[in-house]
Design a protein around this motif. Structure first.
Motif, PDB file in Angstrom:
ATOM      1  N   ASP A  66     -56.779  44.297  24.753  1.00  0.00           N
ATOM      2  CA  ASP A  66     -56.934  44.537  26.185  1.00  0.00           C
ATOM      3  C   ASP A  66     -57.354  45.981  26.401  1.00  0.00           C
ATOM      4  N   MET A  67     -58.673  46.182  26.505  1.00  0.00           N
ATOM      5  CA  MET A  67     -59.222  47.529  26.629  1.00  0.00           C
ATOM      6  C   MET A  67     -59.804  47.783  28.021  1.00  0.00           C
ATOM      7  N   ALA A  68     -59.491  46.909  28.978  1.00  0.00           N
ATOM      8  CA  ALA A  68     -60.143  46.957  30.293  1.00  0.00           C
ATOM      9  C   ALA A  68     -59.965  48.297  31.003  1.00  0.00           C
ATOM     10  N   ASP A  69     -58.816  48.906  30.897  1.00  0.00           N
ATOM     11  CA  ASP A  69     -58.540  50.149  31.624  1.00  0.00           C
ATOM     12  C   ASP A  69     -58.520  51.370  30.706  1.00  0.00           C
ATOM     13  N   SER A  70     -59.228  51.290  29.598  1.00  0.00           N
ATOM     14  CA  SER A  70     -59.278  52.387  28.621  1.00  0.00           C
ATOM     15  C   SER A  70     -57.877  52.911  28.294  1.00  0.00           C
ATOM     16  N   PRO A  71     -57.005  52.044  27.803  1.00  0.00           N
ATOM     17  CA  PRO A  71     -55.610  52.449  27.591  1.00  0.00           C
ATOM     18  C   PRO A  71     -55.448  53.452  26.450  1.00  0.00           C
ATOM     19  N   LEU A  72     -54.451  54.313  26.590  1.00  0.00           N
ATOM     20  CA  LEU A  72     -54.064  55.193  25.491  1.00  0.00           C
ATOM     21  C   LEU A  72     -53.182  54.446  24.493  1.00  0.00           C
ATOM     22  N   TYR A  73     -52.414  53.477  25.019  1.00  0.00           N
ATOM     23  CA  TYR A  73     -51.500  52.694  24.183  1.00  0.00           C
ATOM     24  C   TYR A  73     -51.595  51.225  24.578  1.00  0.00           C
ATOM     25  N   ILE A  74     -51.296  50.343  23.620  1.00  0.00           N
ATOM     26  CA  ILE A  74     -51.174  48.912  23.892  1.00  0.00           C
ATOM     27  C   ILE A  74     -49.784  48.473  23.465  1.00  0.00           C
ATOM     28  N   ASP A  75     -49.069  47.843  24.389  1.00  0.00           N
ATOM     29  CA  ASP A  75     -47.703  47.366  24.124  1.00  0.00           C
ATOM     30  C   ASP A  75     -47.784  46.068  23.331  1.00  0.00           C
ATOM     31  N   VAL A  76     -47.211  46.073  22.128  1.00  0.00           N
ATOM     32  CA  VAL A  76     -47.243  44.880  21.283  1.00  0.00           C
ATOM     33  C   VAL A  76     -45.853  44.275  21.107  1.00  0.00           C
ATOM     34  N   GLY A  77     -44.971  44.583  22.047  1.00  0.00           N
ATOM     35  CA  GLY A  77     -43.646  43.977  22.033  1.00  0.00           C
ATOM     36  C   GLY A  77     -42.575  44.846  21.440  1.00  0.00           C
ATOM     37  N   ASP A  78     -42.705  45.185  20.172  1.00  0.00           N
ATOM     38  CA  ASP A  78     -41.677  45.997  19.513  1.00  0.00           C
ATOM     39  C   ASP A  78     -42.087  47.455  19.376  1.00  0.00           C
ATOM     40  N   ARG A  79     -43.277  47.805  19.846  1.00  0.00           N
ATOM     41  CA  ARG A  79     -43.739  49.188  19.808  1.00  0.00           C
ATOM     42  C   ARG A  79     -44.995  49.323  20.655  1.00  0.00           C
ATOM     43  N   LYS A  80     -45.396  50.561  20.911  1.00  0.00           N
ATOM     44  CA  LYS A  80     -46.663  50.837  21.559  1.00  0.00           C
ATOM     45  C   LYS A  80     -47.609  51.418  20.523  1.00  0.00           C
ATOM     46  N   VAL A  81     -48.774  50.796  20.398  1.00  0.00           N
ATOM     47  CA  VAL A  81     -49.768  51.205  19.413  1.00  0.00           C
ATOM     48  C   VAL A  81     -50.831  52.049  20.112  1.00  0.00           C
TER      49      VAL A  81
ATOM     50  N   ASN B  60     -42.069  36.250   4.878  1.00  0.00           N
ATOM     51  CA  ASN B  60     -40.774  36.926   5.021  1.00  0.00           C
ATOM     52  C   ASN B  60     -40.723  37.620   6.389  1.00  0.00           C
ATOM     53  N   ASP B  61     -39.589  38.241   6.687  1.00  0.00           N
ATOM     54  CA  ASP B  61     -39.404  38.853   8.011  1.00  0.00           C
ATOM     55  C   ASP B  61     -40.420  39.966   8.266  1.00  0.00           C
ATOM     56  N   LEU B  62     -40.706  40.767   7.238  1.00  0.00           N
ATOM     57  CA  LEU B  62     -41.653  41.864   7.391  1.00  0.00           C
ATOM     58  C   LEU B  62     -43.042  41.337   7.744  1.00  0.00           C
ATOM     59  N   VAL B  63     -43.511  40.361   6.989  1.00  0.00           N
ATOM     60  CA  VAL B  63     -44.839  39.794   7.237  1.00  0.00           C
ATOM     61  C   VAL B  63     -44.897  39.130   8.608  1.00  0.00           C
ATOM     62  N   SER B  64     -43.846  38.392   8.960  1.00  0.00           N
ATOM     63  CA  SER B  64     -43.816  37.723  10.267  1.00  0.00           C
ATOM     64  C   SER B  64     -43.880  38.733  11.404  1.00  0.00           C
ATOM     65  N   ARG B  65     -43.166  39.835  11.260  1.00  0.00           N
ATOM     66  CA  ARG B  65     -43.152  40.860  12.309  1.00  0.00           C
ATOM     67  C   ARG B  65     -44.540  41.484  12.480  1.00  0.00           C
ATOM     68  N   ILE B  66     -45.198  41.767  11.370  1.00  0.00           N
ATOM     69  CA  ILE B  66     -46.537  42.370  11.432  1.00  0.00           C
ATOM     70  C   ILE B  66     -47.541  41.381  12.010  1.00  0.00           C
ATOM     71  N   GLU B  67     -47.437  40.120  11.618  1.00  0.00           N
ATOM     72  CA  GLU B  67     -48.361  39.104  12.135  1.00  0.00           C
ATOM     73  C   GLU B  67     -48.192  38.913  13.641  1.00  0.00           C
ATOM     74  N   ALA B  68     -46.956  38.918  14.118  1.00  0.00           N
ATOM     75  CA  ALA B  68     -46.708  38.780  15.556  1.00  0.00           C
ATOM     76  C   ALA B  68     -47.258  39.988  16.308  1.00  0.00           C
ATOM     77  N   ARG B  69     -47.140  41.155  15.719  1.00  0.00           N
ATOM     78  CA  ARG B  69     -47.636  42.389  16.338  1.00  0.00           C
ATOM     79  C   ARG B  69     -49.166  42.349  16.455  1.00  0.00           C
TER      80      ARG B  69
END
Length: 283
Positions: A72-87, A152-161
């Motif tokens: 979602d780049m519509a408003d030229s964001p500085l960060y994108i919220d991916v649930g467990d962090r802002k990227v 595993n939990d690590l891979v699942s978390r990254i995939e969801a992100r």
């Protein structure tokens, strides 16, 4: 016994279409000849799509366009919220669509991926579109391994992100691949989509359709070299730990300008994790 879709069969299907035969009659002819209905339908769809794409290219038009992942780049964001962090968004290019992100992975996640992958590494293979299998290729001199999706939990978390970051379903992703490049190792420029003109492509895309997007995540900082290059647009992305580069390709054609490669590692080593995204559910 598995029925193989041969180049000769695909040519016959195209010839029937050119002669004006109805799709129903072609399908019935194949079933009468002993072809499984699902295999016959798949052969017709992929053969005719490849034929139409070829005609389009010959006429100077791009082949079939697919829906693609898109942050979602519509408003030229500085960060994108991916649930467990802002990227953080570092940079973005529209054509081709290339977005560089900072902080997609934490240092701890980078280390954990490397540690989990290290015992399972072997010489990296490339997809063999002539056969539908895999092969060792001189252009790719890394070592690699694949995690199963959700292994595993690590891979699942990254995939969801990633799914939230680029607005694409988790189930449409291949498993995460971890790659290791020693000094001198590289991956020469290539495309990630499957060439529709190669005989093995129909069997490859049965597992989820074409690839339409790629996320490359950097797991460490090489001392020198190892950037991700896009020769057609003179872009190079530095391999900074925790960062990632995303790019998409709406058609299986060089017009997407997504030719890219992994530059040789000059000093140190490079670890990355790659996530390829498909049109449909990858099974």
């Amino acid at each position: 016994m598995t029925q193989r879709i041969t180049p000769e069969l695909r040519q016959w299907i195209v010839e029937q279409a050119q002669a004006g035969c109805a799709a129903e009659s072609v399908l019935q002819s194949m079933k009468t000849a002993g072809w499984d209905e699902d295999v016959a339908i798949d052969a017709m769809e992929t053969s005719l799509r490849g034929h139409l794409d070829g005609l389009a290219v010959a006429q100077g038009q791009p082949p079939t366009v697919s829906a693609v992942p898109e942050p979602d780049m519509a408003d030229s964001p500085l960060y994108i919220d991916v649930g467990d962090r802002k990227v953080a968004v570092v940079s973005a290019m529209a054509k081709p669509r290339v977005v560089v992100f900072s902080g997609l992975l934490s240092d701890e996640e980078c280390d954990a991926l490397i540690d989990a992958a290290r015992p399972r590494m072997s010489r990296s293979l490339t997809v063999a579109t002539k056969t539908g299998g895999e092969e060792v290729h001189a252009d790719r001199t890394s070592e690699g391994m694949f995690f199963q999706r959700g292994e595993n939990d690590l891979v699942s978390r990254i995939e969801a992100r990633i799914a939230k970051l680029v607005n694409w379903p988790v189930q449409n992703g291949e498993g995460v691949q971890v790659l290791h490049y020693a000094p001198g190792a590289e991956y020469k420029p290539h495309y990630d989509y499957f060439d529709p003109n190669e005989p093995g492509t129909p069997s490859i895309i049965k597992r989820g359709g074409q690839r339409v997007g790629t996320v490359v995540m950097y797991l460490n900082d090489p001392i020198k070299g190892g950037g991700t290059t896009f020769p057609d647009v003179h872009l190079q992305v530095a391999p900074r730990r925790g960062n990632a580069v995303f790019f998409s390709y709406e058609r299986a054609d060089p017009s997407t300008r997504t030719l890219h490669g992994g530059a040789p590692v000059i000093e140190g080593e490079k670890w990355i994790a790659t996530k390829w995204l498909r049109e449909g559910e990858f099974v």
